[in-house]
Enzyme design. Structure first.
Site: not given
Ligand SMILES: Cc1cc2nc3c(=O)[nH]c(=O)nc-3n(C[C@H](O)[C@H](O)[C@H](O)COP(=O)(O)O)c2cc1C
Ligand SMILES: [Mn+2]
Length: 515
Positions: A172, A281
């Site tokens: 986010r 959240d």
């Molecule tokens: C709507 C939504 C919002 C999210 N917001 C965050 C966030 O603010 N920070 C974060 O670290 N992960 C957030 N996530 C989870 C990550 O997108 C998820 O852990 C993802 O696997 C991260 O990608 P990466 O493994 O490439 O870092 C969110 C997921 C969703 C569905």
């Protein structure tokens, strides 16, 4: 389906889209509408007249299992899991025929690698420098105590400064002003690793590009807990059955989906942080304010007549619950690569997916359940599981009443519990300090003498099959059918329809594992 617009058309055709032509405020009002709609299994929402803005807002595109399946080009979560299983089937090629099959699969995968194209609709309008004004976008303030407005469905593209590898994650972004935002990547996530690597290399800045409003398979891929070596855009290509087209950004050296509705290009200053949050959240609580990196926008590009895509998170079930259930199904076959004894897995939405994991295993040896707990605590984002409950292979982990029955009856609370310490999701507020805390593993499997249980383990109480068959025959003559219907009604009331659920027992392990 090539882009978000095609998905919107598909949803419209299927009667899965509500178009709202009344003025609605992106400050709080859209949240209240989306919250009511998602909790009752309602349609995607296209707000044509966000109060004070000229850009339409799409919400709740993933708000039912049916829509997630449409987005991921699958008829069911189970079909998706089977496609993944086929992709990763490691048979040792014995015959020439096997070798050819393995080669064909590699070739297929190679054709799904993202490719760079010359032009993209996402750059139909290019604004750079002083022209950039994020305050023109109908960005939501989701909840009353939020610190401001947040981009909630952004695909954040970065590159590992050492390996050059791409990552796409959903993190986010709080809009601070016309040209800066927060960047809420948690320290455990892949982009945070890029950030630290750039700091070590003393780069000064890390470039990032953010796509908003894309083919929903890409949006899902950005949320998927892939290992850092796997490009989310390859997963997206696999899901949509066609390579993702990327275009070169105008002001940074990154590539973004050609069809995105909006792209924010920019950089993160490696020295600078700013207070981000609070934010309502997906735990159902506000995540506390903390210092996070700042994203400086150098260009804003968009399609002509762009659509802004967003979501709200809050107390479950919300839209993200349906993405999480897709991940639970898709990643089960991947977990089974190293844990073949894993029969099934359920991550209750009330636990925000990482607070609780219910797993069934084909148990073969003493303390096997503990081996599985520790393996899960050591695997990717399963590391965040605060509570792991292990049951035997014949227990349906999606039936919470059955799991509760087994746990309440099978567990000796002195012998069958492990309490450990480990990393926690950044959003956890229960531990005395951030980032780490206590976790529990509960072994609710049957115990034998080899596990310190010298007593006999009693059998389940079940009726003899021949008696069941006889009563089935008699049933319609007993005048009891109306009574049994109301009993069924009672049983199903504990599982509201809006809860995202795979069909029970949908993922049996191989026969050998079930023995
Ligand atoms: C709507 C939504 C919002 C999210 N917001 C965050 C966030 O603010 N920070 C974060 O670290 N992960 C957030 N996530 C989870 C990550 O997108 C998820 O852990 C993802 O696997 C991260 O990608 P990466 O493994 O490439 O870092 C969110 C997921 C969703 C569905
Ligand atoms: Mn990643």
């Amino acid at each position: 389906m090539k882009d978000l617009r095609d998905f919107i058309s598909l949803l419209r055709e299927r009667g899965q889209l509500a178009v709202i032509d009344l003025p609605v405020d992106p400050v709080l009002e859209m949240t209240e509408i989306a919250d009511r709609v998602v909790k009752s299994g309602g349609p995607a929402l296209l707000f044509l007249r966000p109060k004070g803005y000229s850009i339409p807002v799409l919400m709740n595109q993933f708000g039912t299992q049916e829509r997630v399946c449409l987005a991921l080009r699958a008829s069911s979560y189970e079909e998706l899991a089977r496609r993944i299983e086929k992709l990763i089937a490691f048979e040792t090629p014995g015959t020439t025929w096997d070798k050819l099959k393995a080669l064909a699969r590699l070739k297929e995968l190679a054709a799904l690698q993202p490719r760079v194209v010359k032009r993209g609709a996402c750059q139909e309008v290019v604004l750079s420098g002083e022209e950039v004004d994020l305050e023109r976008l109908p960005v939501l303030q989701c909840w009353p105590l939020d610190a401001g407005r947040y981009l909630t469905l952004p695909l954040v593209f970065t590159r590992d400064p050492v390996t050059g590898r791409r990552n796409v994650g959903m993190y986010r972004m709080q809009v601070f002003d016309k040209r800066t935002t927060g960047m809420h990547w948690h320290i455990h996530k892949d982009a945070a690793q890029h950030y630290r690597a750039a700091q070590r290399a003393a780069r000064g800045r890390l470039e990032a590009a953010v796509a908003i409003g894309v083919d929903p398979a890409l949006t899902y891929a950005a949320t998927a807990p892939l290992p850092p070596a796997i490009d989310e855009m390859l997963l997206a290509g696999f899901l949509r059955g066609e390579a993702v087209n990327l275009v070169q950004c105008r002001t940074v050296d990154l590539q973004v989906p050609d069809h995105a509705e909006f792209v924010l290009e920019g950089y993160i200053d490696l020295e600078e942080t700013r207070l981000e949050g609070p934010f309502g959240d997906h735990t159902g609580y506000y995540s506390l304010a903390d210092y996070y990196p700042v994203f400086h926008v150098t260009a804003l590009t968009h399609r002509r007549d762009p659509i802004y895509a967003t979501t709200v998170v809050g107390r479950a079930p919300m839209e993200d619950a349906f993405l999480g259930k897709a991940t639970e199904r898709i990643f089960l076959p991947l977990l089974r690569l190293t844990l073949p004894e894993l029969v099934d897995l359920d991550l209750p939405v009330e636990g925000g997916f990482h607070n609780c994991a219910l797993v069934s295993i084909a148990k073969r040896y003493p303390l096997h359940a503990r081996k599985v707990m520790h393996a899960l605590w050591g695997t990717g984002q399963m590391q965040f599981a605060k509570c792991i409950v292990v049951v035997d292979a014949d227990v349906n982990v999606h039936d919470y009443a059955e799991v509760a029955w087994r746990v309440f009856n099978n567990v000796d609370w002195q012998r069958d519990v492990v309490v450990v310490e480990g990393p926690l999701d950044v959003l956890d507020h229960s531990s005395p300090q951030p980032l780490w805390g206590g976790k529990i593993g509960i072994d609710a499997t049957r115990k034998g003498p080899d596990e310190g249980h010298p007593r006999e383990w009693p059998p389940d109480v079940v009726m003899a099959p021949e008696v069941k068959a006889r009563v089935d025959e008699l049933w319609s003559q007993l005048g009891l059918e109306s009574w049994s219907q109301s009993a069924r009604g009672l049983a199903s009331s504990s599982q509201p329809d809006s809860r995202p659920q795979p069909s029970p027992g949908s993922m049996p392990a191989s026969e050998e594992d079930l023995v």
